[in-house]
Design a protein around this motif. Structure first.
Motif: not given
Length: 165
Positions: A8-33
Motif C-alpha cells: 500500500l501507499i499513503v498519499r494525499k487525497l485528490i479529486l479523482s478519488d471522489l467516486n471511490s471515496f463516495h462508494k466507501m463513505q456511503s456504504n452503511p457497513k463501512v460507516m456503522q462504526f
C-alpha cells in the motif's frame, strides 16, 4: 506519497478519488462504526475538497490521506491522522471489497513506523467494541486499553487504545 508499506501507499487525497471515496463513505457497513451517516455524492465532493484544502493549512492537525494499492494504484481506503500534540490519533477505513485482506494490519503497522519517524511519542485509537477486527489489529500491535465508554455520537460501547512510541 506520505509513506508506503509492502502493498500500500499513503498519499494525499485528490479529486479523482471522489467516486471511490463516495462508494466507501456511503456504504452503511463501512460507516456503522463511524457516524453511521450516508451522504450524497455532492456532500462527499464538498468533504473531499475541504480535506484536500487542509493540506495547505500551516497549523492543520486533522489529516485524511488516501490509501492506494501499489499493484494497480486503486484507491482502497483512507487513513486519518489527528496530530494535536496531546492525543495523536490514528484511524483507517477501507472499501468493503478490501476487507479481510490484511490491509488494516499492514497500514496500522506502517502508520506506527511513520508516527515514530515524525516524532510522535504516543498514538491512540478508538474502536467501537462490536468492531472486533479493528480491536484485534490494535491488540496485535501492542496497543493497550486505557478507557471504556459509550460514544457520544453513535451511542455504542467503545474502547480507547494507546501505544507509547
Amino acid at each position: 506519497m506520505i509513506f508506503e508499506c509492502e502493498r500500500l501507499i499513503v498519499r494525499k487525497l485528490i479529486l479523482s478519488d471522489l467516486n471511490s471515496f463516495h462508494k466507501m463513505q456511503s456504504n452503511p457497513k463501512v460507516m456503522q462504526f463511524a457516524d453511521g451517516e450516508v451522504q450524497s455524492l455532492s456532500a462527499h465532493k464538498k468533504e473531499i475538497l475541504e480535506l484536500i484544502n487542509k493540506y495547505d493549512i500551516v497549523d492543520n492537525n486533522f489529516w485524511i490521506y488516501a490509501i492506494e494499492r501499489k499493484k494497480d494504484s486503486r484507491f482502497v481506503g483512507t487513513l486519518a491522522l489527528v496530530k494535536d500534540g496531546k492525543e495523536d490519533e490514528i484511524g483507517y477505513r477501507f472499501l468493503e471489497e478490501y476487507w479481510n485482506k490484511g490491509y488494516g494490519f499492514e497500514i496500522c503497522k506502517a502508520t506506527i513506523s511513520y508516527c515514530r519517524k515524525i516524532g510522535l511519542k504516543k498514538i491512540v485509537g478508538y474502536v467501537v467494541d462490536e468492531n472486533k477486527a479493528s480491536a484485534k489489529i490494535l491488540e496485535r500491535l501492542n496497543f493497550k486499553i486505557v478507557k471504556k465508554f459509550i460514544s457520544n455520537d453513535i451511542k455504542l460501547p467503545e474502547t480507547k487504545y494507546e501505544l507509547k512510541l
